[in-house]
Scaffold this active site. Structure first.
Site, mmCIF file in Angstrom:
data_model
loop_
_atom_site.group_PDB
_atom_site.id
_atom_site.type_symbol
_atom_site.label_atom_id
_atom_site.label_comp_id
_atom_site.label_asym_id
_atom_site.label_seq_id
_atom_site.Cartn_x
_atom_site.Cartn_y
_atom_site.Cartn_z
ATOM 1 C CG HIS A 150 -94.943 -27.826 -90.058
ATOM 2 N ND1 HIS A 150 -94.203 -28.751 -89.348
ATOM 3 C CD2 HIS A 150 -94.066 -27.178 -90.870
ATOM 4 C CE1 HIS A 150 -92.932 -28.673 -89.731
ATOM 5 N NE2 HIS A 150 -92.829 -27.724 -90.642
ATOM 6 C CB CYS A 163 -92.446 -28.726 -86.119
ATOM 7 S SG CYS A 163 -94.209 -28.907 -85.779
#
Length: 872
Positions: A830, A292
């Site tokens: 994230h 990510c």
């Protein structure tokens, strides 16, 4: 697609000639090249006819065709067609008499140049004009690529068209089937592109006779335009398939469709001429496993307009395959290929395996599938792209000159031209700026000024740039009680700066000095003695004590008293340490009596009311006093020692009772020691006379309010972060500067100033801090401008005078267009990206493969990590 009004040939613009503009063509026997730039568009006829009245379409005449299903030859073929997923229909030439009423659905097939002009006209219309012309007010329309298999029946002038599931996705197949289905109203297509004439007259004849077959097929790609109104009409029939639902792509360069990618003859800017990329580029990236961070950084870069224009063009001619500082062009080629996939008509999320492989090959730190930092990836990628695209094949060596009092403008331009002589790429043109660096030697005051390029700015979070630290100050001569002092310093400050602030806070006398120690489990585990040590080495959970010592060069050694008391657990009795250690100078001569005297002095502030340090129940003849007297008799010290305390020499870890210290007897050491550690065994009677509440526990350097408590949410402005970045500060001990005048390395004071700003300004917010003990993330919310970041007050470069009284300087105002976000902490988190899309004039959230529209208000979060600004 919207149904259109009835029309007749009389409403159609006249035709002067037809233009050959076919797309990629492949036959069962191989490639069948056709002329043209590779693009034809299928649009609602009403939309096109309205545009023709305003654009340069005079002389164009459409060729009408009617679409109808092919006749079924038998009952069995009807049964087979029921289960056949392919949509087959015929386009048969029609003769439309002038004034004849032609009912049904109507579309126009147009070439790319007419498409561009019509689209520009449509986008320049106001809302009132759109309502007047009965055109969709919403500016977004779906454009998708349909692959059509075409067979030509020359004898009947019929074109058989097949929409096959093997050539199209399920969603596209369903959309196209609805457009061309003629089961209800007849479907008519007016060809203004000349494509059908080419197929009927020329294409078949180009196939060599020895490979001609009755079922010869030509694969043609058509870009179909769907209006929102028509999209709603089929809403209930649309298959439920997860996809990145995006809007159409309008590009005013020359693009030829080749599979999932696109190639471009880059003749103009992507967003020039009033045309916008309304839908292309809204494609997600699949997460390959903790990638990510890479996806977030890439989405920000692939939506940088200049880079999009460059990599959609013929960028391969600028790849430097021989630069040893680059990757032989491999990273640039991989990035360009990935960008083209993300800006193609295919909206399926892209799996960046190829790019990830190149990244791991040339940057081993990104191998595997561990979590990494998006800013670190950006730093490597921008530098790698620059070197791969650097047009300087032989870098000249130019010796830089010292400023020697010359004007800053002259020196700065000299350094910049030297930099450009060795570095020439789209990355330098777009992303690199210049700052002024000033170093001042703390000894000889030598000033050195240099002008260095930068790719991005790493800004400290200004509210977090200062650190609040609490420490307990303890007297060693018994004159004052312990007191707590809270000092705020820059995180980059050194120990010497902290001691200066603490000395002022506790009113330290000129004949005193402070010794700071770290206390853990009731004993000292370390000393902060090096003035150049950074405060970042001290953790928030540490407990510090600062001891006020007399400045005495004759008594260099320091006594460290560690307290012990007896503790019984069930039937086992042992000595256990408690309280905070005390300190004193080691007296000369060193005897049991003098050591005991120093301890009693240090303990004086803790005496309970009505007691004396020298009072004892064993001797009524001993005079009691409230405080320790200046002169202590030998008998008094012995009585106090025998009744209250016993002293033992111990090791540095304060775990062994090495030898008992006897009164009147000298205390000798095998080797001189800086610190002499003494265990003090307390009797129960001692606790009756002394109150150690002030020394029971030291406060933490920073108390957060409990193990599960969170610090209050801080908020700072981006401008204050910039000011903290530009603040004068000393270099660290590991980053000292070699002073050419002193001929030695010095911790010089450094000052940065912005001098030349790039077109694309990348700002990295330093949320992550590291030291030898801990890693920490700052969740400080940063208030950053979206529409107008004004840096005019932070630039040191003076405007250039181009005429009398007239100055010229690039704009210092910037608009935000992308943000790389990090959610979570150090242990796990994230990354996502927020991107402003020029075409739809909207913000989108890129969360790996998922792309969704978001409001502008939701852009500002405490997760913002890297900001991308474009010069206004």
């Amino acid at each position: 697609m919207a149904d259109d009004d009835d029309f007749s040939e009389s409403t159609t613009p006249d035709v002067a000639s037809t233009t050959s503009t076919s797309g990629d063509v492949a036959s069962t026997s191989g490639e069948l090249p056709l002329a043209g730039d590779g693009r034809v568009y299928l649009v609602p006829y009403g939309w096109w006819s309205q545009a023709c009245k305003s654009i340069d379409a005079n002389g164009l005449r459409g060729v009408p065709y009617v679409a109808a299903p092919p006749p079924a030859t038998s009952y069995s073929s009807k049964i087979i067609n029921m289960f056949n997923s392919d949509q087959v229909f015929n386009l048969q030439r029609e003769i439309v008499e002038e004034g004849e009423d032609v009912s049904g659905r109507s579309y126009a097939l147009i070439a790319s140049d007419m498409w561009s002009q019509a689209l520009k006209w449509y986008r320049e219309l106001g809302i009132e004009e759109l309502k007047e012309k009965n055109l969709p007010i919403e500016g977004s329309s779906d454009v998708y690529d349909i692959a059509l298999r075409i067979s030509v029946i020359r004898s009947t002038s019929i074109i058989t068209v097949k929409i096959s599931r093997k050539d199209n996705t399920l969603e596209v197949h369903r959309k196209a089937s609805k457009i061309f289905s003629g089961d209800s109203d007849p479907v008519r297509i007016w060809d203004f592109s000349g494509q059908t004439e080419l197929l009927l007259m020329n294409a078949w004849n180009r196939v060599p006779q020895d490979v001609r077959q009755p079922d010869q097929e030509i694969l043609l790609h058509v870009h179909a335009l769907e209006h929102p109104s028509r999209r709603n009409e089929f809403k209930q029939d649309e298959p439920s398939i997860p996809s990145n639902k995006t809007t159409g792509f309008f590009y005013d360069g020359s693009i030829e469709s080749k599979g999932n990618g696109i190639s471009s003859n880059h003749g103009s800017e992507l967003f020039s001429g009033g045309l916008k990329a309304v839908g292309l580029g809204l494609v997600g990236l699949e997460n390959l496993g903790n990638t990510c961070y890479m996806n977030s950084a890439l989405q920000c870069l692939v939506h940088t307009t200049k880079l999009v224009n460059f990599f959609l063009g013929d960028f391969t001619k600028e790849v430097n395959h021989h630069n040893p500082l680059g990757t032989r062009g491999e990273v640039a080629l991989a990035f360009g290929d990935l960008l083209r996939q993300l800006w193609s008509l295919d909206k399926t999320p892209v799996a960046p395996h190829h790019f990830k492989g190149k990244l791991a090959r040339f940057a081993p730190q990104f191998r595997g599938y561990n979590q990494h930092d998006s800013q670190e990836l950006l730093a490597f990628l921008l530098d790698g792209l620059h070197e791969d695209l650097n047009q300087v094949k032989q870098k000249p060596y130019i010796e830089t000159k010292d400023a020697d009092g010359r004007p800053d403008e002259e020196v700065a331009d000299e350094h910049w031209q030297y930099h450009l002589s060795r570095n020439n790429s789209i990355i330098v043109d777009t992303c690199q700026g210049q700052y002024k660096s000033t170093l001042v030697c703390p000894v000889c005051k030598k000033v050195s000024i240099t002008f260095d390029p930068f790719m991005y700015l790493s800004l400290p979070l200004s509210a977090s740039n200062t650190r609040t630290m609490t420490v307990t100050v303890i007297s060693t001569n018994g004159t004052t009680e312990p007191s707590q002092h809270t000092i705020s310093m820059l995180k980059s400050a050194q120990l010497k700066h902290f001691i200066q602030g603490l000395s002022a806070s506790c009113s330290l006398r000129d004949d005193e000095t402070l010794l700071i120690a770290s206390v853990y489990n009731n004993r000292i585990v370390g000393y902060l003695e090096e003035p150049s040590d950074l405060l970042s080495l001290v953790r928030d959970g540490d407990r510090l004590a600062a001891y006020r010592l007399q400045k005495n060069s004759d008594a260099a050694s320091i006594l460290v008293f560690v307290h012990q008391r007896q503790e019984t657990i069930i039937t086992v009795t042992r000595w256990k340490q408690f309280g905070t250690p005390l300190m004193a100078r080691l007296p000369k001569p060193s005897t049991g009596t003098t050591i005991c005297t120093e301890f009693l002095k240090a303990m004086n502030p803790f005496l309970r009311s009505g007691h004396s340090a020298l009072s004892s129940s064993r001797s009524d003849s001993t005079n009691c006093c409230a405080r320790i007297p200046e002169e202590i008799t030998k008998e008094a010290v012995q009585i106090a020692d025998l009744d209250l305390f016993q002293f033992y020499l111990t090791d540095e870890r304060c775990q062994l009772q090495l030898s008992k210290i006897e009164m009147d007897e000298p205390v000798s050491f095998n080797v001189p020691k800086k610190y002499v550690h003494v265990l003090v065994n307390w009797s129960e009677k001692a606790f009756e006379q002394y109150d150690l509440g002030l020394l029971s526990s030291l406060p933490e350097v920073y108390k957060s309010g409990g193990i599960f408590a969170r610090r209050p949410q801080e908020s700072v402005s981006l401008y204050s972060c910039l000011e903290a970045f530009l603040t004068d500060e000393p270099l660290g001990p590991d980053d000292m500067w070699y002073c050419p005048q002193c001929k030695d390395h010095r911790q010089a004071d450094k000052k940065l100033d912005l001098w030349r700003l790039p077109e694309i300004l990348i700002i990295h917010l330093k949320r992550f801090s590291y030291n030898r003990f801990i890693k920490h993330k700052l969740d400080t919310a940063v208030e950053f401008p979206i529409h107008n970041l004004d840096l005019s007050g932070y630039i040191s470069r003076k405007p250039e005078t181009v005429a009398e009284g007239v100055t010229q300087q690039p704009s210092m105002h910037y608009r935000l267009y992308a943000v790389s976000n990090h959610y979570g902490g150090m242990g796990g988190g994230h990354y996502t990206a927020h991107v402003f899309h020029e075409g739809g004039n909207r913000w989108y959230n890129f969360d790996d493969s998922r792309v969704s529209q978001i409001s502008e208000e939701s852009i500002k979060t405490s997760a913002a990590y890297v900001l991308f600004y474009r010069r206004i």
